[in-house]
Design an enzyme around this catalytic site. Structure first.
Site, PDB file in Angstrom:
ATOM      1  N   CYS A 177      -5.521  -0.919  -7.074  1.00 57.86           N
ATOM      2  CA  CYS A 177      -4.089  -1.058  -6.752  1.00 57.86           C
ATOM      3  C   CYS A 177      -3.741  -2.512  -6.430  1.00 57.86           C
ATOM      4  O   CYS A 177      -2.628  -2.960  -6.682  1.00 57.86           O
ATOM      5  CB  CYS A 177      -3.700  -0.166  -5.583  1.00 57.86           C
ATOM      6  SG  CYS A 177      -4.467  -0.659  -4.017  1.00 57.86           S
ATOM      7  N   CYS A 194       0.844  -1.191   0.000  1.00 60.20           N
ATOM      8  CA  CYS A 194       0.000   0.000   0.000  1.00 60.20           C
ATOM      9  C   CYS A 194       0.878   1.239   0.000  1.00 60.20           C
ATOM     10  O   CYS A 194       1.684   1.429   0.899  1.00 60.20           O
ATOM     11  CB  CYS A 194      -0.889  -0.020   1.247  1.00 60.20           C
ATOM     12  SG  CYS A 194      -1.821   1.502   1.481  1.00 60.20           S
ATOM     13  N   HIS A 226     -13.298   5.498  -3.365  1.00 56.31           N
ATOM     14  CA  HIS A 226     -12.222   4.745  -2.729  1.00 56.31           C
ATOM     15  C   HIS A 226     -12.324   3.238  -2.982  1.00 56.31           C
ATOM     16  O   HIS A 226     -11.313   2.551  -3.045  1.00 56.31           O
ATOM     17  CB  HIS A 226     -12.212   5.056  -1.227  1.00 56.31           C
ATOM     18  CG  HIS A 226     -10.884   4.771  -0.603  1.00 56.31           C
ATOM     19  ND1 HIS A 226      -9.685   5.193  -1.135  1.00 56.31           N
ATOM     20  CD2 HIS A 226     -10.552   4.073   0.523  1.00 56.31           C
ATOM     21  CE1 HIS A 226      -8.683   4.794  -0.373  1.00 56.31           C
ATOM     22  NE2 HIS A 226      -9.186   4.096   0.635  1.00 56.31           N
ATOM     23  N   GLU A 254      -6.448  -5.547   4.454  1.00 53.18           N
ATOM     24  CA  GLU A 254      -6.880  -4.240   3.981  1.00 53.18           C
ATOM     25  C   GLU A 254      -7.830  -4.379   2.785  1.00 53.18           C
ATOM     26  O   GLU A 254      -8.767  -3.580   2.625  1.00 53.18           O
ATOM     27  CB  GLU A 254      -5.637  -3.437   3.585  1.00 53.18           C
ATOM     28  CG  GLU A 254      -5.881  -1.983   3.330  1.00 53.18           C
ATOM     29  CD  GLU A 254      -4.583  -1.274   2.959  1.00 53.18           C
ATOM     30  OE1 GLU A 254      -3.640  -1.303   3.794  1.00 53.18           O
ATOM     31  OE2 GLU A 254      -4.494  -0.723   1.855  1.00 53.18           O
ATOM     32  N   TYR A 263      -9.166   0.459  -4.980  1.00 50.40           N
ATOM     33  CA  TYR A 263      -8.561  -0.841  -4.657  1.00 50.40           C
ATOM     34  C   TYR A 263      -8.083  -1.594  -5.896  1.00 50.40           C
ATOM     35  O   TYR A 263      -7.602  -2.720  -5.797  1.00 50.40           O
ATOM     36  CB  TYR A 263      -9.508  -1.670  -3.781  1.00 50.40           C
ATOM     37  CG  TYR A 263      -9.325  -1.261  -2.346  1.00 50.40           C
ATOM     38  CD1 TYR A 263      -9.865  -0.069  -1.868  1.00 50.40           C
ATOM     39  CD2 TYR A 263      -8.528  -2.010  -1.496  1.00 50.40           C
ATOM     40  CE1 TYR A 263      -9.639   0.350  -0.582  1.00 50.40           C
ATOM     41  CE2 TYR A 263      -8.296  -1.590  -0.199  1.00 50.40           C
ATOM     42  CZ  TYR A 263      -8.854  -0.411   0.249  1.00 50.40           C
ATOM     43  OH  TYR A 263      -8.606   0.008   1.522  1.00 50.40           O
ATOM     44  N   GLU A 286      -0.159   1.936   9.192  1.00 52.90           N
ATOM     45  CA  GLU A 286      -1.451   2.346   9.719  1.00 52.90           C
ATOM     46  C   GLU A 286      -1.270   2.893  11.129  1.00 52.90           C
ATOM     47  O   GLU A 286      -0.491   2.344  11.907  1.00 52.90           O
ATOM     48  CB  GLU A 286      -2.430   1.161   9.755  1.00 52.90           C
ATOM     49  CG  GLU A 286      -3.533   1.271   8.740  1.00 52.90           C
ATOM     50  CD  GLU A 286      -3.261   0.467   7.467  1.00 52.90           C
ATOM     51  OE1 GLU A 286      -3.926   0.708   6.461  1.00 52.90           O
ATOM     52  OE2 GLU A 286      -2.392  -0.425   7.485  1.00 52.90           O
ATOM     53  N   THR A 342      -4.109   5.216   7.217  1.00 56.65           N
ATOM     54  CA  THR A 342      -3.082   4.779   6.293  1.00 56.65           C
ATOM     55  C   THR A 342      -2.106   5.910   6.004  1.00 56.65           C
ATOM     56  O   THR A 342      -2.516   6.974   5.542  1.00 56.65           O
ATOM     57  CB  THR A 342      -3.752   4.327   4.987  1.00 56.65           C
ATOM     58  OG1 THR A 342      -4.657   3.285   5.311  1.00 56.65           O
ATOM     59  CG2 THR A 342      -2.743   3.842   3.980  1.00 56.65           C
TER      60      THR A 342
END
Lengths: 495, 495, 495, 495
Positions: free
Chosen positions: B308, B110, B302, B456, B306, B267, B201
């Site tokens: 990603c 992340c 958001h 996550e 993800y 985090e 994060t």
């Protein structure tokens, strides 16, 4: 009048409406067989008619939803039905997919016109590529053909899958050379082809067929590298309509038992015996080295066309929700959760298809083709999720779906009242309506349209393993390895 | 110099490169704790540093792949880093997602900058809507803030999740009112807020934080309806960095044992104690009726971010393929088949995310937002498929992944040679390289970055049930029922 | 001759063989309806006959595999057919399950005799328990009944599922009191019952029926708490045989099109109108507080009886392997892998069922009952895995399964030769054999026996949610929590 | 005193209790390495100690649950710990599996004593078979060894997996002959072996090791066909303990951070350098043709031993339920549904294992072995379902599981109070208890015991593909095909 003009003479009047379309199918002298008998007028055969109705919806949608189904074609510089359009921008493929989903919703079955549509897109670019290399004129021939088709607004079927015989042998190696469609003779007017095409969706309901090779070919298969267009009533063509689950229920039962009385799919075996194709309608003849790109482009288009199944999914989700409502259990958390799961899977298929349309790219002819990886991924999901959606629909339907009496029992004086008494569900719900919805779920999961929703989802446009081979080719594994090694600290020189 | 100018004084020099970014984190007086101790200079803490490195890649990519990461902003009329950009066309979201996947590939973890990015997009439209209704000037304040941020090229973190306490109670009903962040005081210069934000994060690696409410609010929760921006080193802020799997391995092991020595996530729990926010940085203050649309827009952005994880998936697929190669079994059909399956799942996630970006729509402010249904579907797949990809990666890795000696054993004179002798796989493969790749798979499936790749993926941007609720809302079940009933022959009047 | 003796007069001659059984069904005056018409002699109705054949196999197996199907009964101190046996040791349940799987293999469908078998086991213990508490003599009545049944070797059907009407209301609250079967009158000879039972497997092919309540009852439902045995041809009984997928194909097609020409299942709606039951055949009358244990015991037995589906699974796996062989692709790794997956899933079902049989426990009457948790787990797997096995079978079958011509086309002079020419697969494989195997896969996945293999697997013996409720009850969550807390170091007092 | 007596001299005193066991590990001179350093007294090493504790539970259970863990051995005619028992009836295997599940519940990890147990069962029958054919006396040697072991109540480890090197080559073809353990020298007293064994569970915590070949061998591999028993502290043995996820957390964190502070697994690489084995402890020496049956029997036993994972599953389900309770969401329907799903999967594994135990069959020596098909099916489920259970546990845990501060932060004066304030969940739940339960879930899904619950479930006793090969061998596909063809009406002669 030239040969070609003669061939098009019947199509002078544009087929404008769904009714026009149905009428256009009458009076043709085709060799059509079903269950061992010749079918003189297929459009009036009660088993075949629902498939005609489904195809007719591709005309009706043009009237009712022109935003989806009417498009301007640069080829004929006119407004045409999208089913005859060569996509020239991502938006064309996006709209095509929205139209396909909507037709799936309207019919709950296969409306049969996508194979031809995807054949058109494919031929556009492959003929262009061949000409660019060889100086041939296939592309012009094809454009001329397509202009006529667009003007007449005919249904073009696509014919690809050969019988294949012994799968370990190439076409020219088969004991029976007809196991792949091929040129058996040429004269100064055209070519003559023999062979057969299997699993032909909507063939009997089409006006023209484009036949294409089914796989990569080698030089020795030159005579099998042939693409052309023929009228469905061309001499030498024979159609044997397949027997499908519950196909006769519309005959021996009635509209309730049928589940979906109006719409169904259709598949035939087409046999070609010395069928003549004038050169004007020949779009490939011997260019064996283009067979593989033709097949790849066709499957890339066609695998995404399975977005239509999300329209069927919409119907099945709605049917399951209705069944739950009629059973009085719609508020139970596990019922709602299953509807969400069905929707999630259905929209996942949709998203795979749409992403590939948005990310389509042009080829040399200017036609746009879906992203290949995403199209394969989309179709691969289609070989899985409809089965799970169907399983969940059966869960929500309850066992009555398969133990219900026939609607004819409802009409019987002795047992009709008993059925009405005991099949009563929630207050205010008609017993017949409850039966109708359950029959629809049966129809789509183990009945007539399960063929289209399940088995066709598995094998149409290529069986699962075909997609896996394409995914393997496109997965860029060396780049992925390099990324992993870099992060792991493996030095590149070590490989 | 105004208060606000003072707050921005440190950011006069644009942060241009990854190195600039790392340097920009030094010398700040923040209250950061980890494992019971104050961390004076987080950037130099070996456990925290890999998370700084991951964030730094969001700067590096701007240099190396400006096609993905640099974009023109109409707000500041300049070329900016995409992580500070409000999307104003579908292509903006498409490129954003491509950039996110690429960063996932580059870091295998992340990279922490998406929450802030999605907070920016959300605030842009919500402030616009509030002003349109109430005549406030939040939108101008926000634009002014964003211009400065774009000019300085700072990292903005987004802070949303409150501790929530007793989940059956609203914020104003909690025994401890701080369990949701709220305004505790107002003066003529600004507001003072107290509370905490969890699961933050990359907070320690940010320059500014935008805090936002975490859920739908009612009028009684007016003081909790607050949005604002604060410097991460504002007085009253405390950061407690979470303990994560294998976080200390980089310290007690080394780069091989770490698996991914360079990059990791981060985090924190952030505590706010009377933190001052000047009005210029307050973007909502009391407009409780906009909390729900803020949350919905944020999650819609958001959940698609993800995408990603498909970049992480690329790395893990590559690592699994490398492990198979090093083990000498890469040609086995079941190995290839598992790599195809991993890819298929990974690309399915990608397609869900991309479809929602392409089909994004504008809201009143002009900002584009991903399609809500598809964004939820995408994230829901992210809560499933990475787990199966990880399972398959473990299958391909083999058991050695969890029974291998430490790299320190390799360095030991007595046992090092024994390890080299016995862990030798295929000819030509360095034992250390084999270990590195296996440690990377461990890192991503049950190690440090499993936090980012798995847990996550499950809970970030909302746990699975949150998506199911949204899918249920958007599933148009009445339309689906109507479609089914029409096909089944149920008369509409009967409902 | 007493009333009861009269009722048994027709069964003086033991039904010894499958042929005896078939003959025993003739000449009975039953009210049987199918598709709106009275069926005077069901055994000779071509649609019903395959279900008679399947039931007949429960007699044939007793001759051919006495190790599985013949057992000594302590009740009549004689060798009897296992379908009339009360299990008194785990081995009885183990052998029962092996017999059920073998019959599944022999018929490829539902052989319909398990409901009655499981009703017998249930009544044995529940009558015992009622008598032990209330001093009634139901158990002796039941034993006397069972002795006669064992001697005559009759088929006993079990009738449980009531129509239920409005599912939010108890039986006595229904607008129509007949929506649950109940006692409407009593005289000195016996009771009179009215109502209906749905989804009645093999009812028309039975000799006797045991009817039982379908759910937990309260005191106000006393008249609904009734168990008894009636001859299937008792006055007041009407049977409406359900319409099922492809039921008429055996009529309008032929043995090839049928897929499995010999065997099929059968489900009816049975209506009871003032049906008289002499007290000797009443096994519960008003003991509402035993309804729930009756239902639980019955479902525990019956959920495990779904082990039969592994026999159907064996057939479907074999059919898929044959199809692959006929297609010439059996050696492909993905084909073999799919057969392994199908087998793995099939054997997982088998193991769940068998574990519960081995771990059966006795109740007060001495009857053994499967382990409840494992029986629910087994059935729950049956609601999932057959669907995946069917999906994989369709994958291996190929698309020809749903596009094939009818066998009548094969017999047609014009198209028969064309079909033989083009459907030729691997050398040495008869086209008809290829069609037969594909039709069998169709039959089991979207055809006649898909009802038994899929939908019945979903809903028979309780729909999925019913198992989940039982699993939730038996999951010992407090013990599991305590184990977790102990390992986590949570002090017990803190709970 | 003979050589052998000398070797057993240390074990004169029976190890009776868990404490005895722990003490028995002290003062041994073993070559143990961990993280690059020699570990002089492993039992006192904080990272290794939890694995000792887990092994110690195999002693404690014998005191606390003798019904499960104490059994009469005919070999020594005495009551012994079941971990040293050769099963001679199905009930022995059933009780073994119940004991394994209970130990899984007690430890939440791998208790390490099953490999040796399954090695004992295997050696019993293989030595018997070799002697029966060759007239050797291995079986007597083995019985004598086992009697001593039973009397002393020692831990026997099993050592099977060789490093294998280049997997395309046989042992005798490897460049380095030590890549498979083999006899390097023989003298009149015994043999000398060299090589290594990988992934050795609990080796450092054992007293004796039985080494065995890892795969089918050919005649040229005669020197590799060797089975024998050695003391773990025999000269020439070196142990390198593997680095596992979060292994050092117990050191740098504390009992809360550890999740399961008391118990963990252990795996080592064992190197053999000229290790002497007296003939009395050699149980195979050159009988290469028995290597395959040895491996098959061992894996058949050992794959079923993975029933222990259902005990871990019980713990994880309990932890997830506790987390939901602490979060105050336990009554939500989706939470309950996920707990049911986890239980269903867990019990499915259990049922597969138990069915195979109940259906075990004896081999010539009188030892009973689990049903081979079911044992493979059971293990194959173990490679899948724990991953899904773990995924669902992470879902129920919530994101806090991976973002929580360390317990050391709790102890810090500045941030401890803040954590207590903000991590407060439902009333009456201690913050620390909530953290403990979440850390336990972390421990089992991406932490220390994820190694045992996930990766070991994947690869222990053979990776998934190994089971698929066995399932393929046992699936009786020809019988299945014949069944299908018969039902389809294919004449057998046509095959």
């Amino acid at each position: 009048m030239s040969d070609v003009e003669t061939l098009w003479a019947d199509f002078k009047n544009r087929i404008a409406t769904a009714d026009d379309y149905v009428n256009s199918l009458r009076g043709r002298r085709m060799n059509v067989f079903f269950m061992g008998e010749r079918v003189p007028e297929p459009v009036d055969n009660p088993v075949i008619r629902p498939s005609v109705n489904a195809m007719a919806e591709t005309y009706r949608i043009a009237s009712e939803r022109p935003d989806l189904a009417i498009v301007h074609s640069g080829i004929s510089d006119s407004q045409i039905n999208r089913f005859l359009h060569v996509p020239t921008a991502p938006g064309d493929l996006v709209n095509k997919h929205e139209m396909q989903r909507e037709l799936g919703r309207r019919t709950g079955t296969c409306f049969q016109r996508c194979v031809g549509l995807d054949a058109i897109g494919t031929c556009h670019s492959v003929t262009f590529d061949i000409d660019a290399k060889n100086g041939t004129d296939y592309h012009q021939r094809f454009l001329a053909f397509l202009k006529r088709a667009q003007a007449a607004n005919v249904v073009i079927g696509g014919a690809m899958t050969d019988p294949k015989g012994d799968r370990s042998k190439a076409p020219h190696q088969q004991t029976d050379l007809d196991l792949f469609l091929h040129v058996v003779r040429r004269d100064d007017k055209g070519i003559y082809v023999s062979g057969a095409k299997m699993h032909q969706t909507g063939a009997v309901n089409s006006h023209w067929l484009i036949f294409m090779p089914t796989m990569r070919l080698s030089e020795a298969d030159r005579d099998w590298a042939v693409v052309g267009a023929v009228r469905v009533d061309a001499p030498g063509l024979t159609y044997i309509v397949g027997r499908q689950t519950n196909d006769t229920r519309i005959v021996d039962g009635g509209p309730v038992d049928a589940g979906n009385a109006q719409f169904a799919g259709q598949e035939s075996l087409i046999v070609f015996e010395n069928v003549f194709v004038p050169y004007a309608h020949v779009f490939m003849d011997g260019e064996w080295d283009y067979a593989s790109s033709l097949v790849e482009r066709f499957t890339t288009y066609h695998r995404s066309s399975y977005v239509c199944k999300t329209g069927l999914g919409d119907v099945l989700i709605g049917a399951a929700a209705s069944a739950a409502e009629y059973n009085g259990v719609e508020a139970a958390s596990h019922i709602k959760d299953k509807l969400v799961e069905m929707t999630h899977l259905n929209e996942t298929i949709y998203s795979s298809c749409m992403a590939g349309a948005h990310q389509s790219k042009p080829v040399a002819s200017g036609a746009y083709i879906n992203d290949e990886m995403l199209s394969n991924v989309a179709k691969h999901n289609v070989t899985r999720f409809p089965y799970e959606i169907a399983r969940l629909a059966q869960d929500l339907a309850g066992g009555l779906m398969v133990t219900m009496p026939s609607e004819k029992d409802l009409q019987n004086n002795e047992v009709g009242p008993l059925i009405r008494k005991f099949l009563q569900g929630r207050d205010g719900v008609e017993v017949t309506d409850r039966m109708r919805i359950l029959r629809l779920i049966e129809n789509m999961t183990i009945g007539s349209n399960a063929v289209g929703y399940l088995t066709e989802s598995m094998h149409g446009a290529g069986s699962p393993q075909a997609q896996r081979i394409q995914i393997a080719r496109g997965m860029k594994i060396e780049d992925k390895k390099a990324r992993a090694r870099k992060l792991a600290g493996v030095k590149p020189s070590e490989k």
